[in-house]
Design a protein around this motif. Structure first.
Motif, PDB file in Angstrom:
ATOM      1  N   ARG A   1       0.888  -1.325   0.022  1.00  0.00           N
ATOM      2  CA  ARG A   1       0.050   0.074   0.001  1.00  0.00           C
ATOM      3  C   ARG A   1       0.850   1.239   0.111  1.00  0.00           C
ATOM      4  NH1 ARG A   1      -4.752  -1.489   4.506  1.00  0.00           N
ATOM      5  NH2 ARG A   1      -5.066  -3.630   3.348  1.00  0.00           N
TER       6      ARG A   1
ATOM      7  N   GLU B   1       1.195   4.037   1.245  1.00  0.00           N
ATOM      8  CA  GLU B   1       0.524   4.819   2.478  1.00  0.00           C
ATOM      9  C   GLU B   1       1.245   6.040   2.570  1.00  0.00           C
ATOM     10  OE1 GLU B   1      -1.647   3.595   4.566  1.00  0.00           O
ATOM     11  OE2 GLU B   1      -1.522   1.426   4.949  1.00  0.00           O
TER      12      GLU B   1
ATOM     13  N   PHE C   1       4.858  -0.674  12.088  1.00  0.00           N
ATOM     14  CA  PHE C   1       3.355  -0.872  12.315  1.00  0.00           C
ATOM     15  C   PHE C   1       2.779  -0.493  10.983  1.00  0.00           C
ATOM     16  CE2 PHE C   1      -0.819   1.395  12.994  1.00  0.00           C
ATOM     17  CZ  PHE C   1      -1.390   0.386  13.665  1.00  0.00           C
ATOM     18  N   ARG C   2       3.152   0.446  10.599  1.00  0.00           N
ATOM     19  CA  ARG C   2       2.478   0.905   9.048  1.00  0.00           C
ATOM     20  C   ARG C   2       3.437   1.097   7.973  1.00  0.00           C
ATOM     21  NH1 ARG C   2      -2.657   2.499   8.419  1.00  0.00           N
ATOM     22  NH2 ARG C   2      -2.830   3.437  10.412  1.00  0.00           N
ATOM     23  N   THR C   3       3.630   0.088   7.149  1.00  0.00           N
ATOM     24  CA  THR C   3       4.858   0.167   6.081  1.00  0.00           C
ATOM     25  C   THR C   3       3.740   0.049   4.731  1.00  0.00           C
ATOM     26  OG1 THR C   3       4.887  -2.333   6.137  1.00  0.00           O
ATOM     27  CG2 THR C   3       6.448  -0.961   7.560  1.00  0.00           C
TER      28      THR C   3
ATOM     29  N   PHE D   1       4.181  -5.072   3.443  1.00  0.00           N
ATOM     30  CA  PHE D   1       3.840  -5.916   4.654  1.00  0.00           C
ATOM     31  C   PHE D   1       3.387  -7.228   4.329  1.00  0.00           C
ATOM     32  CE2 PHE D   1      -0.740  -5.008   4.563  1.00  0.00           C
ATOM     33  CZ  PHE D   1      -0.850  -3.911   3.873  1.00  0.00           C
TER      34      PHE D   1
ATOM     35  N   GLN E   1       0.303  -9.964   5.244  1.00  0.00           N
ATOM     36  CA  GLN E   1      -0.793 -10.386   5.762  1.00  0.00           C
ATOM     37  C   GLN E   1      -1.044 -11.719   6.215  1.00  0.00           C
ATOM     38  OE1 GLN E   1      -3.619  -8.208   3.132  1.00  0.00           O
ATOM     39  NE2 GLN E   1      -3.946  -6.942   4.774  1.00  0.00           N
TER      40      GLN E   1
ATOM     41  N   GLU F   1      -5.198  -0.726  15.875  1.00  0.00           N
ATOM     42  CA  GLU F   1      -5.503  -2.078  15.290  1.00  0.00           C
ATOM     43  C   GLU F   1      -4.347  -3.107  14.926  1.00  0.00           C
ATOM     44  OE1 GLU F   1      -7.746  -1.671  11.721  1.00  0.00           O
ATOM     45  OE2 GLU F   1      -7.550  -3.799  11.246  1.00  0.00           O
ATOM     46  N   ILE F   2      -4.382  -4.255  15.132  1.00  0.00           N
ATOM     47  CA  ILE F   2      -3.690  -5.294  14.837  1.00  0.00           C
ATOM     48  C   ILE F   2      -4.268  -6.429  13.881  1.00  0.00           C
ATOM     49  CG2 ILE F   2      -1.747  -5.193  16.622  1.00  0.00           C
ATOM     50  CD1 ILE F   2      -2.826  -7.484  18.241  1.00  0.00           C
ATOM     51  N   GLU F   3      -5.558  -6.584  14.058  1.00  0.00           N
ATOM     52  CA  GLU F   3      -6.329  -7.614  13.285  1.00  0.00           C
ATOM     53  C   GLU F   3      -7.783  -7.083  13.072  1.00  0.00           C
ATOM     54  OE1 GLU F   3      -5.824 -11.709  14.265  1.00  0.00           O
ATOM     55  OE2 GLU F   3      -7.609 -12.315  12.981  1.00  0.00           O
TER      56      GLU F   3
ATOM     57  N   HIS G   1     -14.303  -9.296  10.104  1.00  0.00           N
ATOM     58  CA  HIS G   1     -15.372  -8.711   9.576  1.00  0.00           C
ATOM     59  C   HIS G   1     -16.499  -9.550   8.976  1.00  0.00           C
ATOM     60  CE1 HIS G   1     -11.655  -6.467   8.355  1.00  0.00           C
ATOM     61  NE2 HIS G   1     -12.135  -5.475   9.224  1.00  0.00           N
TER      62      HIS G   1
ATOM     63  N   SER H   1      -8.749 -10.954   9.520  1.00  0.00           N
ATOM     64  CA  SER H   1      -7.206 -10.128   8.654  1.00  0.00           C
ATOM     65  C   SER H   1      -6.339  -9.609   9.602  1.00  0.00           C
ATOM     66  CB  SER H   1      -7.908  -9.014   7.716  1.00  0.00           C
ATOM     67  OG  SER H   1      -6.768  -8.586   7.217  1.00  0.00           O
ATOM     68  N   ALA H   2      -4.839 -10.214   9.587  1.00  0.00           N
ATOM     69  CA  ALA H   2      -4.060  -9.901  10.540  1.00  0.00           C
ATOM     70  C   ALA H   2      -2.906  -9.446  10.051  1.00  0.00           C
ATOM     71  CB  ALA H   2      -3.847 -10.768  11.750  1.00  0.00           C
ATOM     72  N   GLY H   3      -2.080  -8.526  10.510  1.00  0.00           N
ATOM     73  CA  GLY H   3      -0.660  -8.220   9.623  1.00  0.00           C
ATOM     74  C   GLY H   3       0.412  -8.991  10.575  1.00  0.00           C
TER      75      GLY H   3
ATOM     76  N   ARG I   1       2.718  -6.358  12.095  1.00  0.00           N
ATOM     77  CA  ARG I   1       1.987  -5.689  13.159  1.00  0.00           C
ATOM     78  C   ARG I   1       2.113  -6.604  14.261  1.00  0.00           C
ATOM     79  NH1 ARG I   1      -2.928  -1.888  11.716  1.00  0.00           N
ATOM     80  NH2 ARG I   1      -1.552  -0.687  10.056  1.00  0.00           N
TER      81      ARG I   1
END
Ligand code: ATP
Length: 448
Positions: free
Chosen positions: A187, A189, A197-199, A202, A204, A271-273, A276, A313-315, A318
């Protein structure tokens, strides 16, 4: 309150000890892209293996998949990512910084003379918000033209949807069943950060569970419970895990319900996961855009339907950061600071270090023999340099749960000392019992 010092310490420990490095560092680094070093790759692999074991190997109703990163561009039209995976962005013409339109630091109306750049302070330099798609684009084939545009996947889930019938036919599963996948996602981002944390690149760990319409709410609740229990099983501090329910305005238009599992990082709850209840949105869209029937035929009930999907859905990155942040602690021992990564033994990159007390009297030879024996069972490390206390500290920083010391008594009595990372207590263990001793303790921690 955000504890930036702790993050700084963690980032520096990760670099020093070979967990995580910035990508292309010798060229000045590439923004929000990270490389995993020798210890980091083992830690993240342990996270992924644990997820895979729990989600695929331990269940009869979930199959594994490894779909390609590149997919037909229509997939992303059907999924809604081409039209909707965008963030409104504002640029500063003066300092070239870029901001999300909802950045609270922006004063005034962007695009108007009164607006002020939050970084350089210039007035009137901010552009109007412009939409920016988060998907990375590239070209397939030799010609760089619009017809050849394809995307790096921004999530792994779509590979599961488009393969759901293939898996169903090949595996003889019946609804309800799931498909699990671990893989890279990309992404672009705009406001990445906080280490891994936000890359922009990554991994999933996603699972889509296909259920009969009408049973989705019940399965959703089951999956929430299972996934939270999994995070607890990693040995994370229970008080640092919580649920966040998506309120009406946060909920994607197709989602029936969504909850995030959040962890209290040094920079706050995040959020880590995500879990939904996606209804039949995904299969419905792929059916529409591909023109292929994706219905399931339920032989027992003699009916056809489009399954509903419950997604977890987990990273992987993360979760790895969560484990690092949760494990980090500093203690004062005999007037000195001891830094420890108190990993759950099953996640520790190195399970045992073998240390000859001194470099003479046959100890290194015997230690090497013990080391070669042990590493048939688990990842081990041999270290004979420096004072024994310093070697213990190095292993504490690497999160190694057991240090095996070969000393003067080892040859005569065939026993070693096993020093425990957390309590620093030592046990005398017979050499022929060493591997089962360590294995039993890892197993006991798993069961706890
Ligand atoms: P966020 O709101 O934090 O951007 P999201 O809601 O977009 O996350 P999802 O699309 O639900 O995230 O992705 C599922 C999981 O993938 C997240 O819980 C997270 O663990 C991981 N993930 C998503 N984006 C990133 C990223 N840029 N870097 C690392 N992990 C990510």
């Amino acid at each position: 309150m955000a504890d930036t010092t702790l993050m700084d310490k963690l980032v520096s420990l990760c670099k020093r000890r070979g967990f995580i490095f910035q990508s292309s560092e010798i060229y000045g680094g590439l923004g929000s892209v990270w490389d995993y070093g020798p210890l980091g790759v083992e830690l993240k692999r342990n996270v992924k293996d644990r997820w895979w074991n729990a989600m695929v190997h331990a269940r009869d109703d979930i199959e594994g998949l490894d779909a390609a990163i590149l997919m037909h561009p229509k997939v992303w039209e059907a999924s809604g990512h081409v039209a909707g995976f965008t963030d409104p962005l504002i640029d500063c013409r003066h300092c070239k910084n870029r901001f999300r339109a909802d950045d609270p630091r922006i004063k005034g109306t962007p695009g108007q003379p009164d607006a002020q750049c939050p970084v350089c302070g210039t007035r009137g330099s901010l552009t109007e918000p412009r939409l920016f798609n988060l998907m990375f684009k590239t070209f397939m084939g030799p010609v760089e033209e619009s017809a050849a545009v394809i995307y790096l996947r921004p999530e792994t889930a779509q590979g599961i949807y488009v393969n759901y019938l293939n898996v169903l036919q090949g595996s003889r599963q019946r609804v309800p069943f799931g498909i699990a996948q671990i893989g890279k996602a990309f992404r672009n981002e705009i406001t990445p950060g906080n280490f891994i944390f936000r890359t922009r690149e990554f991994e999933q760990m996603e699972m889509q569970f296909f259920v009969k319409p009408g049973t989705d709410a019940e399965w959703f609740e089951q999956w929430r419970e299972i996934r939270m229990a999994w995070h607890h099983s990693l040995g994370l501090t229970p008080a640092k895990l919580r649920w966040h329910q998506h309120a009406g305005n946060e909920l994607a238009h197709y989602a029936r319900a969504a909850y995030d599992i959040e962890y209290e990082f040094p920079f706050g709850w995040n959020e880590i996961e995500g879990i939904h209840n996606r209804g039949d949105f995904d299969l419905g869209r792929h059916q529409e855009y591909s023109g292929k029937k994706l219905e399931y035929f339920d032989q027992a009930a003699n009916e056809r339907y489009l399954p509903n999907v419950v997604e977890t859905s987990a990273g992987a990155d993360r979760v790895t950061l969560t484990i690092l942040a949760d494990a980090y602690r500093e203690e004062t021992v005999e007037g000195e600071t001891r830094v420890v990564l108190g990993f759950h033994p099953a996640l520790a990159p190195i399970k045992a270090a073998v240390l000859p007390l001194v470099k003479k009297d046959g100890m290194p030879e015997l230690a090497t023999e013990v080391y070669h024996g042990l590493r048939r069972d688990f990842p081990c490390f041999y270290d004979d340099s420096g004072a024994i206390g310093r070697r213990y500290r190095r292993m504490d920083e690497a999160g190694t749960p057991f240090c095996v010391t070969i000393d003067g008594e080892t040859t005569a009595e065939r026993t070693v000392t096993v020093r425990h990372r957390d309590s620093m207590q030592q046990d005398r263990v017979a050499l022929d019992q060493l591997a089962p001793f360590i294995r039993d303790r890892i197993r006991a921690a798993n069961a706890a």
